[in-house]
Motif scaffolding. Sequence first.
Motif, PDB file in Angstrom:
ATOM      1  N   GLN A  38       0.822  -1.216   0.000  1.00 48.62           N
ATOM      2  CA  GLN A  38       0.000   0.000   0.000  1.00 48.62           C
ATOM      3  C   GLN A  38       0.858   1.270   0.000  1.00 48.62           C
ATOM      4  OE1 GLN A  38      -2.471  -1.580   3.461  1.00 48.62           O
ATOM      5  NE2 GLN A  38      -4.055  -0.480   2.315  1.00 48.62           N
ATOM      6  N   ILE A 138      -6.702   3.396  -1.465  1.00 45.32           N
ATOM      7  CA  ILE A 138      -5.827   2.215  -1.519  1.00 45.32           C
ATOM      8  C   ILE A 138      -4.703   2.309  -0.489  1.00 45.32           C
ATOM      9  CG2 ILE A 138      -4.312   0.834  -2.983  1.00 45.32           C
ATOM     10  CD1 ILE A 138      -5.933   1.930  -5.408  1.00 45.32           C
ATOM     11  N   ALA A 139      -4.090   3.480  -0.366  1.00 46.20           N
ATOM     12  CA  ALA A 139      -2.939   3.623   0.542  1.00 46.20           C
ATOM     13  C   ALA A 139      -3.359   3.868   1.984  1.00 46.20           C
ATOM     14  CB  ALA A 139      -2.038   4.763   0.066  1.00 46.20           C
TER      15      ALA A 139
END
Length: 389
Positions: A38, A138-139
């Motif tokens: 990530q 997402i991160a």
Amino acid sequence: MTKNKWESWTPEATKDFQLTFISWYEKEKRNLPWRVNQDPYRIWISEIMLQQTRVDTVIDYYYRFMEWFPTISDLAEAPDDRLLKAWEGLGYYSRARNLKAAAQQIVSDFDGQMPQTIDEIRELKGIGPYTAGAIGSIAFELPEPAIDGNVMRVVSRLFEIDADIAKASSRKIFDEAMRTIIDEQRPGDFNQAMMDLGSAICTPTSPKCEECPISAYCESYAQGTMTNYPVKTKKQKPKDVYYIGTIIENKQQEYLLEQRGENGLLANMWLFPIQEVSKKVFEQMQSEWSEEEQQLSLALDQEQELMVAEENVVPLEGYDHVVWQKRNLGEVTHIFSHLKWHILVFYGRNTGEMTLEENQEWVSADRFSDYVFPKPQQKMAALLEQEMR
């Protein structure tokens, strides 16, 4: 007042949809190099590269870019020529320049670390709502939708949304629908599931509805109206622009290259000299310089295969000591988002002293790889190579 179709979903139905969709993603997700962790830097670079570019094209570029610029600090300090060389062939070069500018922002404003709120991510150069949503979800697991063409296509079919996806104002509708159905516990996986579904199954012209994991929830599938969505007005046709391109070689078997200016299309990149002309002149030169079919000759003593252009018909102005081949080498075309370049290419030999401008250099073919070439230049070089066989 009629409700939007996503508003009629109960919490139970929404949860069931999310579980079904995420379960499918876990089994079928694509194995992509930027999905191994990530890391927001890896996600950011991949998302910028994937704009207007196919996944299979991006992968090799991504590996090279991460090798050359493994950290945000490396990108912030990258020489422009090195950066553009890493991007060479991907097109839309403003993306690469914006990446460097944003990296410098991160170094100066965020101590070299990717910011972790949507508002701060959106402050970075070249990052719009979609990329911010992708990085944030997402991160950092922020429940933020990442809405691109694939997602709008899936959602428009899922809820039979007839808003025109070509209009910026329609994004608000898709944003509202996505915020209703996104899995807030796993927003990154949800967004990537949408991307994969739109890429592989819910395709533009032939959706594979029998393979779709969410067909049971899809309004257009139930009604048999899948191909009616998304609604999209046609893009305006790119404007045709005409150029004369010249491949000029000297006695040392070097070729004349010109570097474009710091601003505008293909900024700072290298091309054989080109000059814009009218369509009428372009077509006239196509006709008047096409009668000969001989192979390209590099021998200056074979003057019978070459001719000095008459004053009223010259491939490019300002090259008094160039002897031109009697015919053109062919035409190359390249489509930008709003322009279509037509370049009629000529070959000539320099027989005298030529005073170069500051942006010009003589370069041997074995050094071409040291220079940043855009696609039109690569196509002209390929045309020359084909003629030399």
